[in-house]
Design an enzyme around this catalytic site. Structure first.
Site, PDB file in Angstrom:
ATOM      1  N   HIS A  33       0.890  -1.197   0.117  1.00 18.36           N
ATOM      2  CA  HIS A  33      -0.001  -0.008  -0.133  1.00 18.36           C
ATOM      3  C   HIS A  33       0.668   1.281   0.197  1.00 18.36           C
ATOM      4  O   HIS A  33       1.622   1.283   0.933  1.00 18.36           O
ATOM      5  CB  HIS A  33      -0.695  -0.099   1.389  1.00 18.36           C
ATOM      6  CG  HIS A  33      -1.758   1.170   1.202  1.00 18.36           C
ATOM      7  ND1 HIS A  33      -3.026   1.148   0.628  1.00 18.36           N
ATOM      8  CD2 HIS A  33      -1.704   2.354   1.981  1.00 18.36           C
ATOM      9  CE1 HIS A  33      -3.825   2.268   0.764  1.00 18.36           C
ATOM     10  NE2 HIS A  33      -2.759   3.092   1.672  1.00 18.36           N
ATOM     11  N   ASP A 148      -8.269   1.523   1.722  1.00 19.16           N
ATOM     12  CA  ASP A 148      -8.202   2.466   2.773  1.00 19.16           C
ATOM     13  C   ASP A 148      -8.868   3.860   2.770  1.00 19.16           C
ATOM     14  O   ASP A 148      -8.775   4.550   3.668  1.00 19.16           O
ATOM     15  CB  ASP A 148      -6.637   2.934   2.527  1.00 19.16           C
ATOM     16  CG  ASP A 148      -5.870   3.417   3.748  1.00 19.16           C
ATOM     17  OD1 ASP A 148      -6.461   3.035   4.978  1.00 19.16           O
ATOM     18  OD2 ASP A 148      -4.851   4.128   3.845  1.00 19.16           O
ATOM     19  N   HIS A 415      -6.481   9.504  -1.065  1.00 21.81           N
ATOM     20  CA  HIS A 415      -7.278   9.366   0.490  1.00 21.81           C
ATOM     21  C   HIS A 415      -6.456   9.892   1.415  1.00 21.81           C
ATOM     22  O   HIS A 415      -6.978  10.215   2.621  1.00 21.81           O
ATOM     23  CB  HIS A 415      -7.763   8.079   0.703  1.00 21.81           C
ATOM     24  CG  HIS A 415      -6.553   7.009   0.837  1.00 21.81           C
ATOM     25  ND1 HIS A 415      -6.146   6.209  -0.273  1.00 21.81           N
ATOM     26  CD2 HIS A 415      -5.891   6.825   1.772  1.00 21.81           C
ATOM     27  CE1 HIS A 415      -5.245   5.498  -0.014  1.00 21.81           C
ATOM     28  NE2 HIS A 415      -4.937   5.559   1.293  1.00 21.81           N
TER      29      HIS A 415
HETATM   30 ZN    ZN Z   1      -3.523   4.959   2.545  1.00 23.04          ZN
END
Ligand code: ZN
Length: 1017
Positions: A33, A148, A415
């Site tokens: 990620h 996420d 995000h």
């Molecule tokens: Zn993230």
């Protein structure tokens, strides 16, 4: 028949899932990620780990055949591909992609936020990533990985379905809801995100472990299943030894690792209906050192598979498509979820992630402004290219400017970007990228308008002016980026106290000039502009030091003077409403209370309906000490009690006008303060025969710097009987009803919602609508009340927050704008979607130099009266021109031809294609929202686009352009409820050539090709 088959499937599935002999099948999906921002800048992340992820994964996958990996965020991949990867890496990647071992998931530039992003920008950032992937590899991502974002919007599944995705993954949803879904094996479902459109997509909610493997195993003193260790900033360690690397898998440790992994797989299998377990192997910043990581994973997985009978589990490296294919093949019948979203999001009873809706208001504002500028520039460049294929604005230069802004606007949708949840220097990075790219596009706009062969009928040699206007005459160009005719006010700041304004037909234009609200030395000049769809016009402003003496010389400009009202204390306001002062337009009567200088009521005159209404500033005092209770930070909102009034006294000035009237209210924290703490300027426009959007009241606020640990709201309290229910939009696409919910803890913060474009409250007769040009948090804490969180400044002593500098000590001054509308439900339903778009896409105003005298004469005398400089493109009132651009992609629309080229290509960067125009049209109404405007609309593309050029061919494409919709086949899934056939989207151009029908909430995407050569008149 269907009923019987349903039973059959249930039986077969329950047999399959409880089959004694079948082991649980774990799909191990290696991933990293990689936040495009957050704590570290993109450059820092590339240097410390991101480039190493792709370099080392490419090498490791090429070494061992069964290893796999999914690549998610395209921005990092592209930076690596363009700047780091060697030719041999590129060759290896192409091979791995071909073999399906390196799989591109999602394919957007970033994993965009879902709460505070606008639909336009979500589509843009997906389109950017998908275009690159298709151009480069011929691949089209078909699965999402939204693991996420802080809550899940119902717009996302709609967009992903329209982009051709087969399945969608979400993870962060309310903790107690996830718990229930997990217990009841309901983490997977079919999601119909729009009640009008009925597009559906299989959705998988990640279980409580989310996208990371379990860490902190009892026998390993380090980080569990991550032999990578922890990323070192700023430089990776020279010897490759990272801190916190876990104990290697050896004869001594393998049994303990295997046991833990198997137990975890079994625990998770119990939460799903099939025997397939999605086991994401990775977390934030992993696989940068992937030789170590894979060399421990391989023996561990081998060990488990050797004992699979004993363990009852098999494990395999997999990509996401393999997992979903297995679930799909299980042929179960899935429950359907309607158009409700998963917002807001809490991780515990005291942890409501509703603060970020309002964090970093400045960044949120700049991101949206950049997006509107991009939209305007894309439409203008498209028209320019079609009008002057060999014009002096170099196409490569122009496309580079546009691409830079596409990239910057895409990036900030991350995000931890537009959410305001990043560290200060990362926020600064986003702002810098946006501002730089906006300056570039500014240059492009200037070139399109000012160079010879500009978009005017008669090319004049204008020059661009920057800064204050010192000359006595000034030209401006005003461009309407919407495909609707508009009549509206534009406001420019000038240094002269008087000005006359003329349009390109030499007609004096209604205008109004008055002292500026922000400075004593400048004036606000409001000009009434009338523009067709995608039309620009020139206006001439003649300034003067003195007011004109004769009416005949005044043109049509009104010189407005303010009337001051002395400061009033509201501390002991026992006597109020004794002296009410009206401000009138054809639509509204606003009453102000001279005892408080606050709004008292608004009457909407059409229905003679008076609504009691006050508007003022309140604030929440946040706790900054983790020892004494829950804290507010850039993610979370945790009010330390109810809001308190944030001022003691109010001063007011009213400026009555003939173009519009302005009310300026200044709020003082203490009665005796010299400076005000907050202000609101309310503009009440006149109607000009109903042409101006005179149902809107424009309000611009000014706040900041705030004292530490305050969160300021602008609260509208009205007599509407709305029972604490409100409506807020999901990404500007659709409205969600938000019913007030009581919780054991944290009720206030958990009843906060994101507002991207729209929020409203209503009772049986009336509706109060707020429209916004940037995201905010909104709530209705009591009936008739609507509060908007405009700004927050926080600090707390949580070590994690301090360590990453994520406390949100934001000392900026913010100036957001809201439009307010009040009226019957029927009337506001007709107006608000379009008004929201008019606020998002206000006219572009470009100030240019006074031409020399002769040219000026030419402007005023030679130009024929009533000539309009550009042809207008007008869509029906319920259709919005979402995109008109030249993407520059170079691929054949025929997939096979394109694949042939990709696979045989010598990996040369192909020339951009300037002849393919991307067109998106969206129906902005919901089914049943309005008796007329909610109907499907048929348009003839050749006719509609006549203003742009003569259409030679049209192809309908998927949302991001990579699929020919006629050949796009998404997986079908069995569901408990059928979609009625009436609502199935017609997926090709109707029989009549160039004729298309667009249904409520539908977005249709086309490639349009125009005939070259002189255009038909
Ligand atoms: Zn993230």
């Amino acid at each position: 028949m269907r009923f019987i088959s349903v039973i059959f499937y249930f039986i077969s599935c329950s047999y399959a899932s409880t089959g004694e002999n079948k082991p649980i099948q774990a799909f191990v999906i290696p991933h990293s990620h990689m936040d495009v921002g957050w704590v570290y800048t993109i450059q820092e992340s590339m240097h410390a780990y991101a480039a190493n992820v792709y370099t080392s994964v490419t090498e490791e996958l090429s070494k061992v055949k069964h290893r796999k990996f999914i690549a998610v965020e395209q921005e990092f991949f592209r930076l690596w591909w363009d700047n780091v990867a060697s030719d041999s890496h590129k060759k290896q990647v192409r091979q791995l992609v071909k073999e399906g071992r390196l799989e591109f998931i999602l394919g957007g530039q970033v994993m965009h936020d879902e709460a505070v992003t606008d639909l336009d920008d979500e589509i843009l950032q997906m389109t950017e990533g998908h275009g690159f992937l298709y151009d480069t590899f011929g691949v089209r991502p078909q699965f999402s990985w939204h693991v996420d974002p802080f809550g899940a919007s119902a717009t996302t599944p709609v967009l992903f379905a329209l982009a051709g995705f087969n399945a969608h993954i979400i993870s962060r949803i309310d903790y107690d809801l996830k718990d229930r879904m997990q217990q009841n094996k309901k983490l997977q479902f079919m999601w119909r995100g729009s009640s009008s459109l009925k597009e559906q997509i299989f959705t998988h909610t990640m279980d409580q472990f989310s996208y990371c493997t379990p860490s902190h195993l009892p026998f390993s003193n380090s980080s569990g299943f991550y032999w990578n260790g922890v990323v070192l900033f700023p430089d990776p360690p020279k010897d490759g030894v990272y801190p916190n690397m876990s104990l290697p898998v050896t004869k001594a440790t393998v049994q303990a690792y295997a046991k833990t992994m198997v137990e975890n797989i079994k625990q998770r299998a119990a939460w799903f209906k099939t025997k397939h377990v999605l086991w994401p192997w990775g977390c934030d910043k992993q696989f940068y050192n992937s030789s170590v990581q894979f060399s421990n994973m391989d023996p561990l997985m081998n060990y488990i598979n050797q004992k699979s009978e004993e363990f009852g589990v098999t494990v395999q490296y997999a990509t996401l498509s393999e997992y979903f294919l297995a679930v799909h093949q299980s042929d179960l019948v899935w429950e359907v979820r309607g158009s409700q979203d998963f917002l807001p999001y809490s991780t515990a009873s005291q942890q409501a992630w509703t603060g970020f809706y309002a964090s970093r208001n400045v960044l949120k504002g700049v991101a949206r402004r950049a997006s509107s500028q991009l939209h305007a520039a894309e439409t203008l460049f498209t028209r320019y290219r079609l009008d002057y294929p060999d014009g002096p604005v170099a196409k490569d230069w122009a496309l580079a400017k546009l691409r830079a802004l596409r990239w910057a606007v895409s990036e900030v949708q991350h995000h931890d970007g537009i959410t305001g949840t990043e560290s200060p220097r990362v926020a600064e990075m986003y702002l810098q990228h946006l501002k730089q790219a906006m300056m570039g596009v500014d240059e492009l706009l200037a070139a399109i308008f000012l160079l010879p062969h500009n978009l005017d009928v008669d090319g004049n040699n204008y020059r661009r002016t920057k800064g204050a206007h010192q000359t006595l005459e000034q030209h401006i160009i005003v461009y309407n980026p919407l495909a609707w005719n508009i009549t509206t006010l534009v406001n420019i700041t000038v240094t002269f106290p008087f000005a006359r304004v003329f349009d390109d037909a030499r007609q004096a234009v209604p205008a109004q000039i008055q002292k500026s609200a922000l400075s004593n030395r400048t004036y606000d000049l409001f000009i009434l502009v009338e523009l067709g769809g995608l039309q620009h016009r020139k206006y001439l402003i003649k300034f003067s030091d003195k007011p004109c003496s004769k009416r005949s010389k005044c043109g049509d400009t009104f010189e407005a003077k303010g009337v001051p009202f002395e400061r009033r204390s509201v501390r002991n306001r026992k006597k109020t409403a004794r002296r009410l002062l009206p401000v009138l337009s054809e639509t509204y009567k606003l009453m102000f209370d001279q005892d408080t200088n606050l709004l008292h009521s608004i009457t909407y005159l059409q229905d003679k309906k008076r609504i009691r209404m006050t508007q003022d500033f309140w604030e929440y005092h946040a706790n900054g000490d983790v020892q004494t209770g829950p804290i507010s930070d850039n993610y979370m909102f945790s009010a330390n009690g109810s809001a308190v009034r944030a001022y003691e006294a109010v001063q007011m000035e009213i400026i009555p006008g003939i173009v519009m009237s302005e009310i300026r209210q200044y709020f003082f924290r203490n009665e005796s303060d010299d400076d005000y703490a907050f202000s609101v300027v309310t503009r009440v426009p006149r109607c000009f025969g109903g042409k101006v959007g005179c149902h809107r009241l424009e309000q611009t606020y000014s706040l900041g710097p705030l004292p530490i640990n305050t969160e300021v709201i602008f609260r509208t309290s009205s007599s509407l009987k709305s029972e604490r229910s409100l409506y807020t939009d999901d990404n500007g696409y659709q409205m969600m009803k938000r019913t007030h919910t009581e919780f054991t803890n944290n009720t206030l913060a958990r009843n906060y919602f994101p507002m991207v474009r729209t929020a409203y409250i209503e009772d049986e007769l009336s509706r109060l609508v707020l429209l916004s040009e940037r995201a905010h948090g909104v709530s209705s804490q009591t009936s008739g009340q609507l509060e908007v969180m405009l700004h927050r400044r926080l600090w707390n002593n949580l070590p994690w927050n301090l360590g990453y500098n994520l406390t949100l000590n934001d000392s900026s001054v913010v100036r957001p704008t809201l439009w307010m509308m009040l009226g019957s439900k029927g009337l506001t339903s007709k107006l608000y979607q379009r008004a929201a778009l008019e606020l998002q896409h206000t006219p572009v105003v470009m100030v240019i130099d006074q031409p020399c005298e002769e040219e000026e004469k030419g402007f005023l005398e030679k130009e024929p009266r009533g000539s309009s400089p550009s042809r207008v493109l007008v869509l029906p009132p319920n259709l919005h021109l979402l995109s008109l651009s030249i993407p520059g992609w170079n691929y054949s629309s025929h997939h096979d031809v394109h694949l042939g080229r990709v696979h045989s290509d010598k990996h040369r960067q192909p020339e951009p294609n300037y002849d393919r125009v991307l067109l998106r049209i969206m129906h902005i109404f919901e089914e049943g929202e309005d008796p007329e405007l909610s109907k499907p609309v048929t348009i003839h593309l050749k006719d509609v686009l006549q203003a742009v050029g003569e259409v030679s061919a049209v192809e309908e494409r998927s949302l991001t352009g990579t699929w020919d919709v006629a050949s796009m086949q998404r997986w079908t899934w069995k569901t408990t409820e059928d979609v009625s056939s009436r609502n199935v989207r017609s997926s090709r151009i109707e029989k009549e050539p160039f004729s298309v029908t667009i249904s409520p909430k539908q977005i249709r995407t086309f490639f349009v090709y125009f005939k070259s050569g002189p255009r038909l008149p």
